[in-house]
Design an enzyme around this catalytic site. Structure first.
Site, PDB file in Angstrom:
ATOM      1  N   GLU A  29       0.843  -1.202   0.000  1.00  0.00           N
ATOM      2  CA  GLU A  29       0.000   0.000   0.000  1.00  0.00           C
ATOM      3  C   GLU A  29       0.880   1.255   0.000  1.00  0.00           C
ATOM      4  OE1 GLU A  29      -2.239  -0.881   3.550  1.00  0.00           O
ATOM      5  OE2 GLU A  29      -3.050  -2.692   2.644  1.00  0.00           O
ATOM      6  N   LEU A  58      -5.878  -2.089  -1.189  1.00  0.00           N
ATOM      7  CA  LEU A  58      -5.744  -2.066   0.268  1.00  0.00           C
ATOM      8  C   LEU A  58      -6.209  -3.410   0.845  1.00  0.00           C
ATOM      9  CD1 LEU A  58      -7.126   1.015   2.246  1.00  0.00           C
ATOM     10  CD2 LEU A  58      -6.386  -1.141   3.244  1.00  0.00           C
ATOM     11  N   GLU A  60      -4.283  -6.704   2.771  1.00  0.00           N
ATOM     12  CA  GLU A  60      -3.041  -7.326   3.208  1.00  0.00           C
ATOM     13  C   GLU A  60      -2.966  -8.807   2.879  1.00  0.00           C
ATOM     14  OE1 GLU A  60      -4.911  -5.275   5.044  1.00  0.00           O
ATOM     15  OE2 GLU A  60      -3.587  -3.537   5.222  1.00  0.00           O
ATOM     16  N   GLN A  82       1.943  -2.120   5.706  1.00  0.00           N
ATOM     17  CA  GLN A  82       2.165  -0.721   6.096  1.00  0.00           C
ATOM     18  C   GLN A  82       2.453  -0.546   7.582  1.00  0.00           C
ATOM     19  OE1 GLN A  82      -0.891   2.549   5.286  1.00  0.00           O
ATOM     20  NE2 GLN A  82       0.425   2.661   3.496  1.00  0.00           N
ATOM     21  N   PHE A  83       1.744  -1.315   8.417  1.00  0.00           N
ATOM     22  CA  PHE A  83       2.038  -1.371   9.853  1.00  0.00           C
ATOM     23  C   PHE A  83       1.833  -2.824  10.280  1.00  0.00           C
ATOM     24  CE2 PHE A  83       0.800   2.977   9.092  1.00  0.00           C
ATOM     25  CZ  PHE A  83       1.732   3.713   9.812  1.00  0.00           C
ATOM     26  N   HIS A 129      -1.209   0.502  15.262  1.00  0.00           N
ATOM     27  CA  HIS A 129      -0.021   0.885  14.500  1.00  0.00           C
ATOM     28  C   HIS A 129       1.268   0.633  15.297  1.00  0.00           C
ATOM     29  CE1 HIS A 129      -2.880   3.014  11.995  1.00  0.00           C
ATOM     30  NE2 HIS A 129      -1.944   3.495  11.218  1.00  0.00           N
TER      31      HIS A 129
HETATM   32  C1  LIG Z   1      -6.284  -2.962   7.710  1.00  0.00           C
HETATM   33  C2  LIG Z   1      -5.549  -1.678   7.483  1.00  0.00           C
HETATM   34  N1  LIG Z   1      -4.630  -1.604   6.522  1.00  0.00           N
HETATM   35  C3  LIG Z   1      -3.936  -0.469   6.309  1.00  0.00           C
HETATM   36  C4  LIG Z   1      -4.171   0.647   7.057  1.00  0.00           C
HETATM   37  C5  LIG Z   1      -3.369   1.944   6.822  1.00  0.00           C
HETATM   38  N2  LIG Z   1      -4.234   2.971   6.207  1.00  0.00           N
HETATM   39  C6  LIG Z   1      -4.851   3.894   6.970  1.00  0.00           C
HETATM   40  S1  LIG Z   1      -5.901   4.851   6.088  1.00  0.00           S
HETATM   41  C7  LIG Z   1      -5.543   4.048   4.660  1.00  0.00           C
HETATM   42  C8  LIG Z   1      -6.276   4.421   3.398  1.00  0.00           C
HETATM   43  C9  LIG Z   1      -7.755   4.316   3.557  1.00  0.00           C
HETATM   44  O1  LIG Z   1      -8.401   4.654   2.377  1.00  0.00           O
HETATM   45  P1  LIG Z   1      -9.986   4.693   2.268  1.00  0.00           P
HETATM   46  O2  LIG Z   1     -10.553   3.414   2.767  1.00  0.00           O
HETATM   47  O3  LIG Z   1     -10.324   5.056   0.869  1.00  0.00           O
HETATM   48  O4  LIG Z   1     -10.442   5.823   3.280  1.00  0.00           O
HETATM   49  P2  LIG Z   1     -10.125   7.364   3.245  1.00  0.00           P
HETATM   50  O5  LIG Z   1      -8.916   7.585   4.079  1.00  0.00           O
HETATM   51  O6  LIG Z   1      -9.928   7.766   1.822  1.00  0.00           O
HETATM   52  O7  LIG Z   1     -11.322   8.018   3.836  1.00  0.00           O
HETATM   53  C10 LIG Z   1      -4.583   3.055   4.875  1.00  0.00           C
HETATM   54  C11 LIG Z   1      -3.989   2.191   3.843  1.00  0.00           C
HETATM   55  C12 LIG Z   1      -5.128   0.543   8.061  1.00  0.00           C
HETATM   56  N3  LIG Z   1      -5.428   1.571   8.857  1.00  0.00           N
HETATM   57  N4  LIG Z   1      -5.823  -0.609   8.240  1.00  0.00           N
END
Ligand SMILES: Cc1ncc(C[n+]2csc(CCOP(=O)(O)OP(=O)(O)O)c2C)c(N)n1
Ligand SMILES: Cc1ncc(C[n+]2csc(CCOP(=O)(O)OP(=O)(O)O)c2C)c(N)n1
Ligand SMILES: [Mg+2]
Ligand SMILES: [Mg+2]
Lengths: 327, 324, 327, 324
Positions: A29, A58, A60, A82-83, A129
């Protein structure tokens, strides 16, 4: 040699390995266009193109799961989670598939997968995280677990990981990305797995630890030296394979031991260190091993996390306890 | 579809059913572990295998299909027999045969198939991957995550959903409200088709189309092959507890479907089939004898955990060997 | 009291608890129509209807994840994961959500979820049906981990689990489902968590263990008694909470200890037992603790599994080692 | 849609943007942790909240939405401020307010929403659940598994996909090849609709329809609300690295859309808006002051792991207290 912080050392190593071997693929990601949320993969897209440096959806489980297929296709996958807390979403692929692929196919497939992931607390990240999950992976045969604590090791161990035909969980201390700095050899630099590093010499007590806690332990050793307590600090570097010889040698030399981890106490990897000492160096112990750990609570929110993660004071106190108790 | 091809497929279908029954019986005799019969899926497995190129394409099975993949190499069956008797080498289908061992953790093979297809594309290799999964397995996140990513990658992968009506005791109506399984491809933005999974020719054609698309760079296809599970889920299952007899009786048998086609084409004689069956029987007998004669050192358990054992494994192995 | 095997005791308990509290809901793969692949949920559908006994789609993450929502709706969810190896697919919901729900909502939601799952080897199941994963869960704060070793305990502990407002991982020994039999109280029967059970008395060595290994250890104790070695066997029953007092008391009484687990050696829960003894009873140890474990290999296929899982001989040998080494 | 309703929604939208900016600034001042601004999602959050019944329905947010849920209770914002400054009580939105705390582990909230809806249905409660997730989050297995099960259960749940064009730096084109996110509902067998997420009235209507279906027992609805992320992903993000400026400039601002609607209806005056904004500002100021004044014992860390601490936690807590 160049001065680099840890994330720079990782980025530099990824560049070198991608240049060296065009089977290496980096994906995950936000690793391509954005160069990674911590810039660990900065510049890779420009240098090696969108075929080898890929922003994935997105998800994993499929990041880890496609690594299995890529490995079978002869690639060298270096996925990023990512974390580390989100490796839970991929647990069935990492623990159930990646770790077992060589075994279940009796060696038909090599599994040169290196899963990179930042972990550990202390930097006020949101929920999930900051978790230290190395112990949960350590009970899964087939994985190697590698945790650099210095910039030079980040390079040396990551190079070894990428070239290793076995799956490696390469865990990067979030708190150390910018805070840990040091000289890094510019050319070829590999560090073998399963060889602990003595960070500081000492004779009264040995602190056995890994990842960011090495830095805290080093500071504790400096402070304790002023009190006249001579502390050896051993950085395990890899939990699997484990450098049992170095542990035994240190226990024999010092007789008193502190193990430091950030993970919760119950069944953290410190327990395995203690069990290993019990098995291999019991008669050298002059006192019970002292554990310094996170607590058996979920990793807490920002205002509480400094109370949760081990700090220099707790390590110093544990060393004092180790020294004080009668033999 | 040439007579030759139809005949070859029928031969492999007859073999598949027989091999499967033999392995089932081995379990009953205490000579094999739990296994899942192919009954009902012969046409779709064989049809799919024949539409692929065994030297270019890969098949990633779930667990019912291996008896039907003779076309991809005779070691598939040989190793499957080893697998069923619980020998570790059963997991090793040797190169160059492009078939993966059975997958027990459902739907986890779909990301593998996508990754392999992606890797082949990246390496500039011709060919595609085909992955089988059951109707029940489509409920797992891995199926969706993998198909979605496959769409984004335009990966050369064919996803075959074997809709045999059941996931152990759970009917498809408890599995999803989607109109059918082909519809699920809307979520991924690539084509989905439903075919009669009891008709090997129909499956062959659908897979051949999907393969053309895949190798032309047009991306994945989802194929729902509809059939009915004609036997128990596995040797450990008692379907009389839940399968409505009417439903089972109404189900088409792919072997009969193909036999009719053979007859229609004037290709079938009873003696011919008897001969094929006895050849298959002999072939299977050999596989079983060979499997049961395959030596196994208990300390084999310690091999292949890593390419080189860790010091701890070396210690454990020597403790183990000292004890035995 | 009635004679029951373990799966009968579990089935009987589920009937009693569903009858007692209509908020109890049982769901999972094949639990309703088929009564569970091992018949643990037999008859529940007929007795309590399709609203409370539900065959779910084949998707472990949503089985665990809906339990969170059901709990918030005031239900008492008792989901089944068909085999513990497939709890990996739900790891992010179990470890990341269920275990943390109370904590992150600061007690807004009770979490009376009991996840039932068979585990452990010895019965020639296919891949990923036999893994012992308790240690991987033990490092996750917020879960309770319960492992009955007798039919009566299966009832008593399951009753306690279902009534407990905290999430419980209730792990049922596959090999014991029919093999373990015993008298089970018919009426109300609860067994508190965190209280170990002394299975057999002894003074020379204590074997500390849980789940199916209790039975093997008991047999080892009988055999060793003939050699004149007096072995106490302690069944921990629950790993979290852990009965540290019983462990300390037994170590003080016997001085020599064997820990038996089926999981791989590295970072199995045996390591935590040893670490706990190190912390709390170090000076009572007359010899290093002996570990009997599975090996650090993936759980092997049928023809090899008897070599992998601990057996009476290995336990006996470990006890002898514990007795033989000098104090 | 009455003028009153339009006005109320606009008021909450103005508040949402302001609250979000204030929390953003707190982070810049070192007084709050990483947080994700709502900018661009005000209309869809407020529109959805107004279409629900706060005493019967539940909202399960992702992490951007809490500033827009004033309609569900003023403690939502108060607790969100606590949450952002890193106070554990921020996770506790007290009963009877039917809003869950932010979810960081993406898409995990969808199974929760389905379970809650299922439980409400089973308990014979009127009402439904509404869950927000981002376009990126739809790639997670949890989204599919949960929607698929929701379909089978006919659970009273509304799944709102907030398509704001980005998942951090990943555009929707790298996320899926599905024609749009509403199409994904074909995989689940329930309706999916796409609405303009910058139009609070359109969202209100779509959610109201979905709610009627849900409480009538007609099952789930997937609503794709299309908008554009007008700011950085979070306080930790630098969107200039990847967002094409043209795209950002072309994006509609929901506040402007609603202001035009207010003007069209003759409901808007600058002084009135200024007044609303300064009220919101005062309200937020109070929330921040209260949050920063909320006491916190470090040993609070040990509470709520279980309903009663285990002996080991009791020991750890006393060690901790002895040290501090
Ligand atoms: C399971 C998981 N994977 C990765 C992340 C890291 N992360 C946080 S926000 C994000 C993007 C989220 O995108 P979206 O679902 O479109 O929501 P938006 O932030 O655009 O509102 C990522 C990859 C996470 N929080 N949870
Ligand atoms: C991840 C996972 N969950 C559960 C199981 C247990 N299990 C084995 S087969 C099966 C049903 C599979 O049904 P389907 O996918 O339709 O395939 P079929 O057996 O009908 O060919 C289940 C639930 C498993 N093997 N893996
Ligand atoms: Mg099926
Ligand atoms: Mg988004």
């Amino acid at each position: 040699m160049t001065q680099m912080n840890m994330v720079e050392a990782i980025n530099h190593t990824l560049h070198q390995e991608m240049a060296r071997d065009d089977r290496v693929m980096v994906f995950g990601e936000d690793v391509a266009l954005n160069g990674g949320v911590f810039r660990a993969t900065e510049g890779l897209l420009d240098s090696y193109g969108s075929g080898r440096v890929v922003d994935t959806p997105l998800a994993e489980a499929v990041i880890a799961g496609t690594a299995v297929g890529l490995a079978a296709a002869g690639m060298v996958p270096v996925p990023e989670i990512q974390f580390l807390g989100f490796s839970y979403q991929a647990f069935h692929q990492i623990a159930g598939q990646i770790a077992r692929l060589r075994y279940r196919t009796r060696g038909r497939f090599d599994v040169p997968i290196t899963i990179r992931s930042p972990f550990g607390g202390g930097v006020r990240t949101p929920e999930l995280h900051s978790e230290s999950l190395e112990a949960q992976y350590a009970n899964i045969p087939g994985l190697k677990i590698v945790l650099p604590a210095s910039a030079a090791d980040a390079k040396g161990l990551l190079t070894t990981a990428i070239r290793d035909p076995n799956p490696v969980l390469f865990l990067e201390p979030l708190r150390g990305y910018r805070m840990i700095k040091g000289e890094v050899p510019e050319g070829e630099h590999t560090v073998p797995f399963g060889r602990a590093r003595t960070v500081s010499e000492g004779t009264d007590v040995v602190i056995i630890t890994w990842s960011f806690q090495v830095e805290l332990s080093r500071r504790a050793a400096v402070q304790l030296a002023e009190e006249g307590i001579s502390v050896r600090v051993v950085d395990l570097r890899t939990l699997v394979p484990l450098d049992t010889d170095a542990i035994v040698e240190a226990v024999e030399a010092c007789g008193r031991v502190v193990v430091v981890q950030e993970a919760p106490e119950t069944n953290g990897f410190a327990s395995e260190i203690i069990a290993t000492i019990n098995d291999q160096a019991f008669y050298s112990l002059e006192a019970p091993v002292q554990r310094v750990s996170g607590y058996d609570t979920p990793y807490p929110v920002g205002m509480l996390e400094d109370h949760f993660v081990p700090d220099v004071d707790r390590i110093v106190a544990a060393v004092r306890r180790a020294v004080e108790v009668e033999a | 579809m040439t007579d030759e091809l139809v005949t070859s497929m029928f031969v492999d279908m007859l073999g598949a059913r027989l091999y499967s029954q033999r392995v089932f019986n081995l379990q009953r005799q205490g000579r094999a572990g739990t296994n899942a019969p192919i009954d009902g899926s012969e046409a779709l497995v064989v049809g799919a295998a024949f539409a692929l190129n065994p030297t270019l394409d890969w098949i990633l099975p779930q667990y019912r299909e291996l008896v039907g993949l003779e076309r991809f190499g005779s070691d598939v069956l040989d190793r499957y027999v080893l697998y069923c008797i619980g020998h570790p080498d059963g997991g090793h289908i040797p190169a160059p045969t492009r078939v993966w061992p059975p997958q027990i953790s459902l739907a986890t093979q779909v990301p593998h198939a996508v990754g392999l297809a992606w890797g082949m594309k990246q390496a500039g290799e011709e060919g595609c991957t085909l992955v089988f999964l059951g109707d029940g397995s489509t409920s797992e996140g891995d199926f969706y995550e993998a198909c979605n990513f496959a769409g984004v990658l335009d990966a050369p992968v064919i996803v075959v959903v074997v809709n045999n009506g059941w996931a152990i005791s759970t009917p498809t109506t408890s599995q999803t409200r989607a109109k059918n399984f082909a519809e699920k491809s809307h979520a991924f933005g690539f084509p989905g088709v439903t075919v009669d999974g009891t008709d090997a020719i129909a499956v062959y054609e659908a897979v051949a189309d999907a393969r053309s698309r895949a190798v032309a760079g047009a991306g994945p296809t989802l194929i729902e092959a509809v059939t009915y599970r004609l036997g128990p889920h596995t040797t450990a299952d008692d379907p009389t507890r839940y399968v409505p007899p009417d439903e089972l009786n109404a189900a088409k048998d792919p072997i009969e479907v193909m036999r009719s086609e053979m007859q229609r084409r004037g290709l079938w004689r009873q003696e011919w089939e008897d001969d094929i069956v006895s050849q298959a029987d002999a072939r299977m007998e050999k596989a079983v004898v060979a499997a049961e004669a395959t030596p196994l050192e208990p300390s084999e358990m310690f091999n292949h955990v890593y390419d080189q054992p860790t010091p701890r494994l070396v210690r454990q192995r020597s403790e183990f060997e000292a004890k035995s």
